[in-house]
Design a protein around this motif. Structure first.
Motif, PDB file in Angstrom:
ATOM      1  N   GLU A  17      -9.723  -0.234  -5.196  1.00 30.93           N
ATOM      2  CA  GLU A  17      -9.125  -1.517  -4.836  1.00 30.93           C
ATOM      3  C   GLU A  17      -9.388  -2.609  -5.872  1.00 30.93           C
ATOM      4  OE1 GLU A  17      -7.168  -3.116  -2.131  1.00 30.93           O
ATOM      5  OE2 GLU A  17      -6.559  -1.067  -2.529  1.00 30.93           O
TER       6      GLU A  17
ATOM      7  N   ASP B   9       1.885   5.329  -8.318  1.00 25.79           N
ATOM      8  CA  ASP B   9       0.523   5.660  -8.727  1.00 25.79           C
ATOM      9  C   ASP B   9       0.258   7.145  -8.535  1.00 25.79           C
ATOM     10  OD1 ASP B   9      -0.355   3.080  -9.421  1.00 25.79           O
ATOM     11  OD2 ASP B   9      -0.741   2.591  -7.334  1.00 25.79           O
TER      12      ASP B   9
ATOM     13  N   GLU C  88       0.811  -1.217   0.000  1.00 29.31           N
ATOM     14  CA  GLU C  88       0.000   0.000   0.000  1.00 29.31           C
ATOM     15  C   GLU C  88       0.849   1.276   0.000  1.00 29.31           C
ATOM     16  OE1 GLU C  88      -3.660   2.029  -0.068  1.00 29.31           O
ATOM     17  OE2 GLU C  88      -3.026   0.017  -0.630  1.00 29.31           O
TER      18      GLU C  88
ATOM     19  N   ASP D 107       0.756   3.629  -2.954  1.00 30.88           N
ATOM     20  CA  ASP D 107      -0.285   3.145  -3.850  1.00 30.88           C
ATOM     21  C   ASP D 107      -1.331   4.226  -4.076  1.00 30.88           C
ATOM     22  OD1 ASP D 107      -1.344   0.656  -5.197  1.00 30.88           O
ATOM     23  OD2 ASP D 107      -3.077   1.163  -3.955  1.00 30.88           O
ATOM     24  N   LYS D 108      -2.136   4.047  -5.115  1.00 35.74           N
ATOM     25  CA  LYS D 108      -3.151   5.057  -5.433  1.00 35.74           C
ATOM     26  C   LYS D 108      -4.160   5.245  -4.308  1.00 35.74           C
ATOM     27  CE  LYS D 108      -6.065   1.897  -8.028  1.00 35.74           C
ATOM     28  NZ  LYS D 108      -5.482   0.883  -8.865  1.00 35.74           N
ATOM     29  N   THR D 109      -4.457   4.192  -3.554  1.00 34.84           N
ATOM     30  CA  THR D 109      -5.406   4.358  -2.458  1.00 34.84           C
ATOM     31  C   THR D 109      -4.786   5.126  -1.296  1.00 34.84           C
ATOM     32  OG1 THR D 109      -4.912   2.086  -1.820  1.00 34.84           O
ATOM     33  CG2 THR D 109      -6.977   2.460  -2.983  1.00 34.84           C
TER      34      THR D 109
ATOM     35  N   ASP E 158      -6.438  -3.940  -7.876  1.00 35.26           N
ATOM     36  CA  ASP E 158      -5.225  -3.362  -7.315  1.00 35.26           C
ATOM     37  C   ASP E 158      -4.329  -4.463  -6.757  1.00 35.26           C
ATOM     38  OD1 ASP E 158      -3.857  -0.855  -6.709  1.00 35.26           O
ATOM     39  OD2 ASP E 158      -4.189  -1.361  -4.606  1.00 35.26           O
ATOM     40  N   LYS E 159      -3.059  -4.140  -6.574  1.00 40.77           N
ATOM     41  CA  LYS E 159      -2.120  -5.156  -6.093  1.00 40.77           C
ATOM     42  C   LYS E 159      -2.507  -5.696  -4.723  1.00 40.77           C
ATOM     43  CE  LYS E 159       1.166  -1.527  -5.064  1.00 40.77           C
ATOM     44  NZ  LYS E 159       1.486  -0.558  -6.056  1.00 40.77           N
TER      45      LYS E 159
END
Length: 187
Positions: free
Chosen positions: A113, A87, A15, A18-20, A116-117
């Motif tokens: 999500e 991201d 995370e 990450d984009k989130t 997402d990875k």
């Protein structure tokens, strides 16, 4: 306990950057209400990862354990490579802001999500630890909270000062170590 710790570690590392996590930062700056944002992240992650874990349990039913081990290790190596591609938040997210901090966060995190990875990791970890499904979901949800809570609380203060290329490099190295461990650790 291995299911919980492995899931928490894998997702909290995945995370980072990450984009989130960027989305959590943007939402914190936009709404300046951390409690509903944290609740929205928690609920969206719990639902999304429970669904992803269910897919993992289904996959485990027809996948040979040896292939599953190689698939999980390969996914860790792929996430190591993926960590090196930072991201960026999506500008189209702003259309959900009118729903308020809780609902906007829930919808945006759930959608972000998908594919997402961390969702892929949850699916594969649930397949690996099929008898400990809820520990995997709890671990991946906890990992998301560990990574995103600081982003929400810190907001935009200091975010520009973090050397993200170093964070991504260290995260990638940890995923390589997880992949190697998966191959060598007895199942």
């Amino acid at each position: 306990m291995e299911a919980l710790t492995t899931s928490t570690l894998a997702v909290s590392i995945a995370e980072i950057g990450d984009k989130t996590q960027l989305l959590a930062l943007v939402l914190a700056c936009r709404f300046r209400k951390p409690v509903p944002i944290v609740i929205g992240i928690f609920l969206a992650t719990l639902l999304n990862h429970a669904l992803a874990g269910s897919v993992g349990v289904w996959i485990q039913g027809w996948l040979d354990p040896l292939w599953l081990r190689w698939l999980l290790a390969a996914s860790f190596f792929a996430m190591a490579a993926w960590m090196m591609i930072p991201d960026k938040p999506d500008d189209e997210d702003s259309r959900f802001y009118r729903f308020g901090p809780l609902l906007a966060t829930f919808v945006l995190f759930f959608l972000a999500e998908i594919g997402d990875k961390t969702q892929i990791a949850t699916t594969l970890l649930a397949a690996r630890f099929v008898d400990q499904f809820w520990l995997v979901v709890a671990g991946t949800t906890l990992g998301m909270m560990v990574a995103n809570l600081p982003a929400v609380l810190v907001g935009h203060k200091g975010a520009g000062r973090i050397p993200m290329h170093w964070v991504h490099g260290v995260s990638a190295a940890i995923f390589v170590a997880l992949g190697i461990t998966t191959l060598w650790w007895p199942w």
